[in-house]
Design an enzyme around this catalytic site. Structure first.
Site, PDB file in Angstrom:
ATOM      1  N   ASP A 178      30.765  38.339  37.552  1.00  0.00           N
ATOM      2  CA  ASP A 178      31.392  37.131  38.102  1.00  0.00           C
ATOM      3  C   ASP A 178      30.408  36.379  38.995  1.00  0.00           C
ATOM      4  OD1 ASP A 178      33.790  37.879  36.846  1.00  0.00           O
ATOM      5  OD2 ASP A 178      34.356  39.126  38.550  1.00  0.00           O
ATOM      6  N   HIS A 205      38.799  41.087  39.051  1.00  0.00           N
ATOM      7  CA  HIS A 205      37.865  40.857  37.938  1.00  0.00           C
ATOM      8  C   HIS A 205      38.632  40.467  36.675  1.00  0.00           C
ATOM      9  CE1 HIS A 205      34.231  41.125  35.580  1.00  0.00           C
ATOM     10  NE2 HIS A 205      34.706  42.099  34.829  1.00  0.00           N
TER      11      HIS A 205
END
Length: 340
Positions: A178, A205
């Site tokens: 990310d 996530h």
């Protein structure tokens, strides 16, 4: 928090212009990659073979071709001894005495699937791996890539608790991709040098639980439209890859790079290098009602040393944060309930 944020930026940027693995040769570690024959596992295993802090690389998977993957990687001229293991009968030997275990095992996403759709299959896989780790390497650092990470990390924790081997300082959900995406997309948008770009991404996530804190990016000027588009793209960058692969899998190469970057930082910290801060999804009290949360974490020889908060957020980010929490809480609960 302002000091922490600046410290986070400086430590994150220290190595981004260099290769993913450490150039310092210190104590050597035994590292296992569980799921090493898969789309993430193969490039991740290769990157770990290149890491000079790894002396013994154990590659495990359930498919016979994994012995061939290990043979192939073993020919790379780096010091790490490489061995391959296949099936239930060999998982204990693969994990025995490991210092670090990186887990990309499981099935990948296909078009139209959410990470949560993977739950039933991958939940059982992660539970089995946790049981094996509790017997073979109870003191290992465990780095979980298997999706849905928001649920698989709690599954790992609850399974280890039942075995009496849980250590919250040694269990990490790998959210590094990310941050990689955020740095890449922000640098493109702002015309920045990606090697000098730092973006803090917190939360979980998966989708809307991924919260990029663009207001904290130094010297950036985002229009509202750019802010909205970048936030959405960082949240759903995985979907972009799944769609582009048209049924051929999900993000594998970028995830392998991100996993290797996190493992390298952890290995450096285990070897005594100071000021290693990486974002990770860990047991945390940063977010009220969320037993697990990803934010900047100071790593040390025993894993988590200090968990930092999110830092200052804009009103836009605060709203997304509040909207995200119930979803993240539900995904954590789903993992806990699966084991209990």
């Amino acid at each position: 928090e302002l000091f922490v944020l600046q410290f986070f930026k400086e430590t994150m940027l220290r190595n981004v212009g260099s290769r993913v693995f450490s150039s310092f040769r210190r104590n050597m570690s035994t590292v296992a990659v569980v799921g090493s024959a898969g789309g993430i596992g193969q490039p991740l295993a290769m990157l770990m073979k290149l890491n000079p802090l790894v002396s013994d690389l154990r590659l495990y998977d359930v498919v016979p071709v994994n012995k061939g993957v290990a043979a192939d990687i073993s020919h790379i001229a780096t010091p790490a001894k490489t061995s391959g293991y296949v099936g239930d009968d060999e998982i204990h030997d693969a994990l025995k005495g490991c210092d670090v275990v990186v887990v990309p095992a499981g099935v990948p996403r296909k078009p139209g699937m959410t990470r949560d759709d993977l739950f039933n299959t991958n939940a059982n896989i992660v539970k089995m791996i946790a049981q094996a780790c509790s017997k073979a390497c109870p003191d290992a650092m465990l780095c979980i890539i298997s999706n849905p990470v928001n649920s698989t990390v709690p599954i790992m924790a609850e399974t280890l608790k039942k075995a009496g081997t849980y250590n919250s300082k040694r269990l990490f959900g790998v959210t590094t991709l990310d941050l990689q995406r955020a740095r890449t997309f922000v640098a493109e948008n702002q015309g920045f040098d990606v090697n000098k770009t730092c973006v803090n991404v917190v939360g979980g996530h998966a989708g809307k639980t991924i919260l990029p804190l663009l207001s904290q990016v130094s010297d950036a000027k985002f229009s509202d439209a750019d802010r909205d588009a970048l936030t959405h793209r960082i949240m759903f960058g995985g979907d972009e890859v799944v769609k582009a692969k048209a049924g051929g899998g999900s993000a594998t190469l970028s995830m392998a790079y991100a996993g290797a970057e996190f493992a390298d930082g952890l290995l450096k910290a285990m070897n005594g290098e100071k000021n290693i801060i990486q974002n990770a999804y860990v047991e945390s009290d940063v977010a009220e009602g969320c037993a697990f949360f990803s934010s900047p974490v100071l790593l040390g020889p025993n894993g988590v040393e200090e968990i930092h908060g999110c830092g200052e957020m804009s009103d836009y980010e605060k709203q997304l944060y509040e909207e995200m929490l119930p979803e993240l809480q539900a995904q954590i609960k789903k993992g806990v309930d699966f084991v209990q």
